[in-house]
Write an enzyme that holds these catalytic residues in place. Structure first.
Site, short mmCIF file in Angstrom:
data_model
loop_
_atom_site.label_atom_id
_atom_site.label_comp_id
_atom_site.label_asym_id
_atom_site.label_seq_id
_atom_site.Cartn_x
_atom_site.Cartn_y
_atom_site.Cartn_z
N ASP A 195 35.33 46.53 40.66
CA ASP A 195 33.89 46.29 40.77
C ASP A 195 33.05 46.97 39.74
O ASP A 195 33.19 48.33 39.33
CB ASP A 195 33.52 46.54 42.19
N GLU A 238 35.57 43.22 36.88
CA GLU A 238 34.18 42.47 37.05
C GLU A 238 33.36 43.16 35.99
O GLU A 238 32.84 44.15 36.03
CB GLU A 238 33.63 42.77 38.21
#
Length: 730
Positions: free
Chosen positions: A409, A462
């Site tokens: 993330d 990401e």
């Protein structure tokens, strides 16, 4: 000698003893030099010493001048200095226990402290203290890194959460250790830390805890039960695949809101095993991606503000139950990806923030260590113990829970020192730039560790910027990720799809531009949870037009996504056109499947997944050899046409997407080969609640040059539709 004046005993009374083994257990009397037993029990009234393996009384201890300290000479006729204590407490209760201070920590051998196995030596580890061949003592060996602490104690249900009872010791390496006998699976505990300046800090959760309670206690729980027997050996021992040439269709899931039972209660891991696994299998997905299941205190963070990277969230069950869920996915042939958050952590008082009274885990300067966008702290990637903590955690999930992939993330926030900061709010690197060299080094080491030791596993970034080489190997100066989310494709495509069809002709480049950079990275095409929350609308509500046009738009988009180069990711609910925006507090709207439009979208998704798996022409996602434009500039009709090719073969698919409600009865398309083009999938089909616009099943090529090709076909193109053709030679 006046024991009250002895510094270590004074420290015991003040809960600031850093060397309990220096004064407790058996030690020479300072005057007689005879072996003497020193026992610390601050709430005891009297203590009797028993044999370790029998109830014979060895001696009675005498209270000293220091309240809580009991002393007696060790009997000359007893050679073994191992014992139990029968303690009578001042409140009238009594208890028999094994004194931990008879077991020096040097008797426990730690594994070598490699970055990949720190979880095997830190935290709460089930251990045995061997007395002789026929006798050992079971218990828990606690270890925690707190180099700036003045003292550390283990507190828990087993000692009344009294920080005076079990002070830990450190050998100077910053790690505090203590073996406590008879503390077994399921014990609740935390660490009580006194900072160097003497301040007693809030009780800390174990950074390596494998299970943590929910609010309000947030207590760590010892976790030694290993009852799950893995049955996924075929999956784990499969041949190492080239994932870039295999289909990957990912179903992204928030476990707490996928489906709920009576009373709006979330399903447990075991209930998800019985319901989610067969659903994902029936829909034809190859992988499932789970929003962070590492423990987190606030439901509204969806797991992206974790306090407990080593703990499976207890919201849905025990760690062994989660293993059963992963195992079931693997037995169904479905890979498991988990979202992993090494970029930042919240400042909750029971977590890592200011852990030992100093900035052990976060950057000290808030210009580097505080994330203004998420109000959280940023890991100090320049510290070896932080890097080791995080990499060990990644390996922990791959090894202990058989996770197949980590979607990392917020990578962009790690790469840039000025991320979400204004001028003057950030600290440049040594070269005056905005790249965080320490975070870059960490990410490279992370990926090297995973790909070297776990070749069947992969990582996904990401990452939303144009940082070069995110999914290139580190030997090519890349970050080493296996894949990168294609946020540019996602933003451009959703912007385009939300426009009324009459205006799309002016924005044809929003769709064609993605092919300019489509093979610069190994991309995943994500329509994630972030796109259907916080006022962004559900996917069906993004679509313009009346009800029929909304669903037709969504079907055309789905065909475009599955045929565009790149792996596929879709958030739960998108597969059947979830009506409301996603909320973590309620179930998806499964009742919508009683409505034909929604059921048709689910059927289309299933068919696209199957087609994607079956058609090798759609597998060459990461090479220009697998893609060829036929027409990208027909902006007047808002039509795209392209070819997807099988690697090393003339076999190909022809794809035509019409993004307007205008049908075309005689639309000529240039084609690469002579022969026949047969419709494989038509999103306007009656089975998908389409318009049933007249459509042939097969088209023969004409020797008419078009789109720069010698041959062409004239097709009927339905409104707001996607057509996929397979080619056959005559």
């Amino acid at each position: 000698m006046d024991l009250v004046k002895h510094d270590l005993f004074q420290d015991l009374a003040k809960t600031q003893c850093a060397d309990p083994f220096g004064c407790l257990g058996c030690h020479p009397d300072p005057v007689t030099q005879e072996p003497t037993l020193y026992v610390w029990q601050p709430e005891a009234e009297s203590i009797v010493v028993l044999g370790l393996d029998h109830d014979q009384i060895l001696m009675c201890l005498t209270p000293s001048e220091l309240n809580g300290l009991f002393v007696a000479p060790w009997p000359d006729d007893i050679s073994s200095q191992h014992y139990r204590l029968k303690v009578q407490y001042r409140d009238g209760n009594h208890h028999t226990l094994v004194d931990p201070y008879q077991f020096a920590d040097s008797s426990f051998k730690d594994p070598e402290h490699h970055t990949a196995n720190l979880f095997k030596s830190q935290g709460a580890i089930h251990r045995s203290a061997y007395i002789h061949d026929k006798l050992s003592i079971q218990g828990t060996r606690f270890a925690v890194y707190a180099p700036a602490a003045r003292s550390v104690s283990v507190v828990g249900d087993f000692n009344g959460w009294d920080g005076r009872v079990h002070p830990m010791s450190s050998n100077g390496d910053g790690i505090w250790r203590l073996f406590i006998p008879d503390v077994n699976h399921g014990a609740r505990y935390k660490f009580e830390i006194r900072a160097h300046d003497g301040q007693l800090l809030p009780h800390r959760t174990d950074p390596y805890a494998q299970q943590i309670e929910q609010f309000p206690s947030f207590a760590s729980i010892t976790c030694f039960d290993r009852h799950h027997v893995w049955s996924d050996s075929d999956w784990c021992q499969r041949s190492v695949e080239n994932l870039y040439e295999r289909p990957m269709s990912i179903y992204e899931v928030h476990l707490g809101s996928w489906r709920r039972k009576q009373g709006n209660q979330a399903l447990s891991y075991l209930e998800l095993k019985d319901q989610l696994v067969p659903y994902v299998k029936s829909m034809g997905y190859t992988h499932v991606e789970l929003l962070p299941i590492t423990e987190y205190p606030f439901d509204g963070s969806w797991g992206y503000q974790p306090v407990g990277l080593y703990a499976v969230t207890s919201r849905f069950g025990h760690p062994e139950d989660f293993k059963a869920l992963v195992d079931a996915f693997h037995q169904a042939g479905i890979g498991v990806i988990m979202d992993w958050v090494p970029a930042h952590f919240p400042a909750d008082s029971h977590g890592l923030a200011n852990f030992d009274g100093s900035k052990q885990y976060e950057y000290p300067d808030p210009k580097k260590g505080w994330h203004p966008e998420w109000n959280s702290l940023i890991y100090d990637f320049g510290k070896d113990h932080v890097v080791n903590y995080l990499i060990s955690n990644a390996v922990y999930w791959l090894e202990e829970f058989h996770i197949d992939g980590l979607r990392v993330d917020a990578v962009a926030s790690m790469l840039y020192l000025d991320y979400a900061r204004e001028e003057g709010e950030w600290i440049p690197n040594q070269d005056g730039g905005n790249h965080n060299y320490e975070a870059i080094a960490f990410l490279r080491k992370l990926n090297e560790t995973i790909y070297l030791n776990h070749p069947r596993c992969f990582t996904v970034a990401e990452e939303s910027t144009a940082f070069p080489g995110v999914s290139k190997p580190t030997f090519m100066n890349g970050l080493g990720f296996g894949f990168k989310w294609n946020m540019g494709w996602m933003n451009d495509t959703l912007d385009y799809m939300q426009r009324d069809a009459i205006y799309r002709q002016y924005h044809q480049g929003d769709l064609s531009f993605s092919m300019v950079y489509a093979f610069d990275e190994q991309f995943v095409l994500p329509i994630s949870h972030d796109e259907v929350v916080h006022g962004k609308c559900s996917m069906i509500d993004k679509m313009p037009g009346d009800a029929w046009q909304k669903f037709a738009n969504l079907r055309a988009f789905s065909a475009y996504m599955y045929c565009h180069p790149g792996k596929k990711l879709n958030f739960m609910g998108n597969e059947f056109a979830q009506g409301q925006e996603w909320s973590h507090e309620r179930s998806l709207d499964w009742h919508l499947l009683d409505i034909a439009y929604h059921k048709a979208q689910q059927d289309l998704t299933k068919d696209l997944n199957q087609l994607y798996q079956q058609q090798t022409s759609l597998h060459c996602d990461h090479s220009a050899d697998g893609f060829e434009w036929i027409s990208h500039d027909d902006s007047q009709n808002s039509i795209l046409a392209f070819v997807r090719r099988t690697k090393g073969s003339s076999q190909h698919l022809l794809v035509i997407i019409n993004f307007t409600p205008t049908p075309h009865t005689h639309y000529r398309i240039g084609v690469p080969e002579t022969g026949q083009y047969q419709v494989l999938l038509n999103t306007d089909d009656a089975n998908y609640q389409g318009s049933q616009f007249t459509q042939q099943s097969t088209y023969s090529t004409d020797p008419i040059a078009h789109h720069g090709r010698a041959n062409s076909i004239e097709v009927q193109v339905p409104p707001l539709s996607g057509l996929i053709f397979t080619w056959r030679q005559d």
